[in-house]
Design a protein around this motif. Structure first.
Motif, PDB file in Angstrom:
ATOM      1  N   VAL A 136       0.870  -1.150   0.000  1.00 52.74           N
ATOM      2  CA  VAL A 136       0.000   0.000   0.000  1.00 52.74           C
ATOM      3  C   VAL A 136       0.916   1.212   0.000  1.00 52.74           C
ATOM      4  O   VAL A 136       1.700   1.414   0.919  1.00 52.74           O
ATOM      5  CB  VAL A 136      -0.920   0.017   1.239  1.00 52.74           C
ATOM      6  N   THR A 137       0.862   1.995  -1.058  1.00 50.00           N
ATOM      7  CA  THR A 137       1.758   3.138  -1.155  1.00 50.00           C
ATOM      8  C   THR A 137       1.025   4.415  -0.823  1.00 50.00           C
ATOM      9  O   THR A 137      -0.145   4.586  -1.162  1.00 50.00           O
ATOM     10  CB  THR A 137       2.357   3.256  -2.573  1.00 50.00           C
ATOM     11  N   ALA A 138       1.741   5.292  -0.163  1.00 48.99           N
ATOM     12  CA  ALA A 138       1.186   6.597   0.178  1.00 48.99           C
ATOM     13  C   ALA A 138       1.174   7.463  -1.079  1.00 48.99           C
ATOM     14  O   ALA A 138       1.950   7.235  -1.998  1.00 48.99           O
ATOM     15  CB  ALA A 138       2.040   7.247   1.256  1.00 48.99           C
ATOM     16  N   PRO A 139       0.302   8.425  -1.121  1.00 46.81           N
ATOM     17  CA  PRO A 139       0.286   9.312  -2.282  1.00 46.81           C
ATOM     18  C   PRO A 139       1.620  10.053  -2.406  1.00 46.81           C
ATOM     19  O   PRO A 139       2.259  10.362  -1.412  1.00 46.81           O
ATOM     20  CB  PRO A 139      -0.856  10.285  -1.994  1.00 46.81           C
ATOM     21  N   LEU A 140       2.033  10.321  -3.634  1.00 49.32           N
ATOM     22  CA  LEU A 140       3.279  11.010  -3.894  1.00 49.32           C
ATOM     23  C   LEU A 140       3.186  12.444  -3.385  1.00 49.32           C
ATOM     24  O   LEU A 140       2.263  13.170  -3.732  1.00 49.32           O
ATOM     25  CB  LEU A 140       3.583  11.011  -5.393  1.00 49.32           C
ATOM     26  N   VAL A 141       4.141  12.814  -2.545  1.00 46.99           N
ATOM     27  CA  VAL A 141       4.187  14.169  -2.022  1.00 46.99           C
ATOM     28  C   VAL A 141       5.160  14.952  -2.888  1.00 46.99           C
ATOM     29  O   VAL A 141       6.307  14.573  -3.027  1.00 46.99           O
ATOM     30  CB  VAL A 141       4.643  14.186  -0.549  1.00 46.99           C
ATOM     31  N   GLN A 142       4.678  16.020  -3.492  1.00 46.84           N
ATOM     32  CA  GLN A 142       5.536  16.823  -4.351  1.00 46.84           C
ATOM     33  C   GLN A 142       6.136  17.983  -3.576  1.00 46.84           C
ATOM     34  O   GLN A 142       5.545  18.491  -2.631  1.00 46.84           O
ATOM     35  CB  GLN A 142       4.740  17.345  -5.539  1.00 46.84           C
ATOM     36  N   SER A 143       7.321  18.373  -3.994  1.00 48.23           N
ATOM     37  CA  SER A 143       8.022  19.490  -3.400  1.00 48.23           C
ATOM     38  C   SER A 143       8.409  20.449  -4.516  1.00 48.23           C
ATOM     39  O   SER A 143       8.354  20.105  -5.686  1.00 48.23           O
ATOM     40  CB  SER A 143       9.260  18.988  -2.661  1.00 48.23           C
ATOM     41  N   THR A 144       8.847  21.642  -4.140  1.00 47.31           N
ATOM     42  CA  THR A 144       9.175  22.659  -5.129  1.00 47.31           C
ATOM     43  C   THR A 144      10.592  23.173  -4.912  1.00 47.31           C
ATOM     44  O   THR A 144      10.978  23.498  -3.790  1.00 47.31           O
ATOM     45  CB  THR A 144       8.190  23.843  -5.046  1.00 47.31           C
ATOM     46  N   LEU A 145      11.340  23.235  -6.009  1.00 45.17           N
ATOM     47  CA  LEU A 145      12.671  23.828  -6.012  1.00 45.17           C
ATOM     48  C   LEU A 145      12.560  25.167  -6.735  1.00 45.17           C
ATOM     49  O   LEU A 145      12.139  25.223  -7.888  1.00 45.17           O
ATOM     50  CB  LEU A 145      13.662  22.905  -6.721  1.00 45.17           C
ATOM     51  N   VAL A 146      12.914  26.234  -6.037  1.00 45.47           N
ATOM     52  CA  VAL A 146      12.827  27.588  -6.587  1.00 45.47           C
ATOM     53  C   VAL A 146      14.252  28.103  -6.798  1.00 45.47           C
ATOM     54  O   VAL A 146      15.095  27.977  -5.918  1.00 45.47           O
ATOM     55  CB  VAL A 146      12.070  28.538  -5.627  1.00 45.47           C
ATOM     56  N   VAL A 147      14.502  28.674  -7.979  1.00 45.34           N
ATOM     57  CA  VAL A 147      15.823  29.212  -8.293  1.00 45.34           C
ATOM     58  C   VAL A 147      15.680  30.690  -8.623  1.00 45.34           C
ATOM     59  O   VAL A 147      14.808  31.079  -9.403  1.00 45.34           O
ATOM     60  CB  VAL A 147      16.458  28.475  -9.495  1.00 45.34           C
ATOM     61  N   GLN A 148      16.533  31.509  -8.006  1.00 48.08           N
ATOM     62  CA  GLN A 148      16.512  32.938  -8.284  1.00 48.08           C
ATOM     63  C   GLN A 148      17.935  33.490  -8.241  1.00 48.08           C
ATOM     64  O   GLN A 148      18.836  32.856  -7.703  1.00 48.08           O
ATOM     65  CB  GLN A 148      15.606  33.683  -7.318  1.00 48.08           C
ATOM     66  N   LEU A 149      18.120  34.664  -8.826  1.00 50.19           N
ATOM     67  CA  LEU A 149      19.418  35.323  -8.804  1.00 50.19           C
ATOM     68  C   LEU A 149      19.550  36.120  -7.514  1.00 50.19           C
ATOM     69  O   LEU A 149      18.584  36.746  -7.057  1.00 50.19           O
ATOM     70  CB  LEU A 149      19.577  36.255  -9.999  1.00 50.19           C
ATOM     71  N   GLU A 150      20.738  36.109  -6.935  1.00 49.17           N
ATOM     72  CA  GLU A 150      21.002  36.867  -5.717  1.00 49.17           C
ATOM     73  C   GLU A 150      20.922  38.369  -6.026  1.00 49.17           C
ATOM     74  O   GLU A 150      21.528  38.840  -6.997  1.00 49.17           O
ATOM     75  CB  GLU A 150      22.379  36.505  -5.181  1.00 49.17           C
ATOM     76  N   VAL A 151      20.210  39.101  -5.220  1.00 48.89           N
ATOM     77  CA  VAL A 151      19.950  40.518  -5.480  1.00 48.89           C
ATOM     78  C   VAL A 151      21.237  41.345  -5.451  1.00 48.89           C
ATOM     79  O   VAL A 151      21.508  42.120  -6.374  1.00 48.89           O
ATOM     80  CB  VAL A 151      18.921  41.092  -4.469  1.00 48.89           C
ATOM     81  N   ILE A 152      22.056  41.216  -4.433  1.00 55.76           N
ATOM     82  CA  ILE A 152      23.216  42.098  -4.265  1.00 55.76           C
ATOM     83  C   ILE A 152      24.225  41.931  -5.397  1.00 55.76           C
ATOM     84  O   ILE A 152      24.643  42.898  -6.017  1.00 55.76           O
ATOM     85  CB  ILE A 152      23.877  41.869  -2.892  1.00 55.76           C
ATOM     86  N   SER A 153      24.605  40.700  -5.703  1.00 55.84           N
ATOM     87  CA  SER A 153      25.654  40.501  -6.708  1.00 55.84           C
ATOM     88  C   SER A 153      25.147  40.538  -8.146  1.00 55.84           C
ATOM     89  O   SER A 153      25.933  40.749  -9.073  1.00 55.84           O
ATOM     90  CB  SER A 153      26.389  39.185  -6.447  1.00 55.84           C
TER      91      SER A 153
END
Length: 109
Positions: free
Chosen positions: A21-38
């Protein structure tokens, strides 16, 4: 009737035995952004993003934008390169929490 119900219950129990019996797939999020200062003086430029050494596409980025990827929770390798050749970011291990998100910042140095 009672015996038939009992036999049916026993058959179902045997048929289901050993089935995972498998649990439902839990999705996650990877967010990519540019660093503000540099990166603030760099303007907008195209960046190819890699998750686990697989290209996830090219996107125009600046310090006000981000790219989001649905992924499984756990360890992932994140890398990127500017299409103009000016910047590249070596693959780095990031931990994406189960059901949550992780924000990675790419520095322009």
């Amino acid at each position: 009737m009672r015996r038939a119900l009992l036999a049916l219950t026993a058959l179902l129990a045997v048929a289901c035995k050993g089935k995972d019996v498998t649990a439902p797939l839990v999705q996650s999020t990877l967010v990519v952004q540019l660093e503000v200062i540099s990166c603030s003086v760099e303007g907008t430029f195209d960046v190819e993003l890699f998750v686990d050494h697989v290209s996830r596409g090219t996107t125009s980025m600046n310090v006000t934008t981000s790219s989001k990827f649905v992924t499984s929770p756990g360890s992932h390798l994140l890398g990127a390169r500017a299409i103009n050749g000016r910047w590249s970011w070596a693959a780095t291990t990031v931990q994406v929490p189960q059901g949550g998100s992780y924000t990675a910042q790419l520095a322009c140095r």
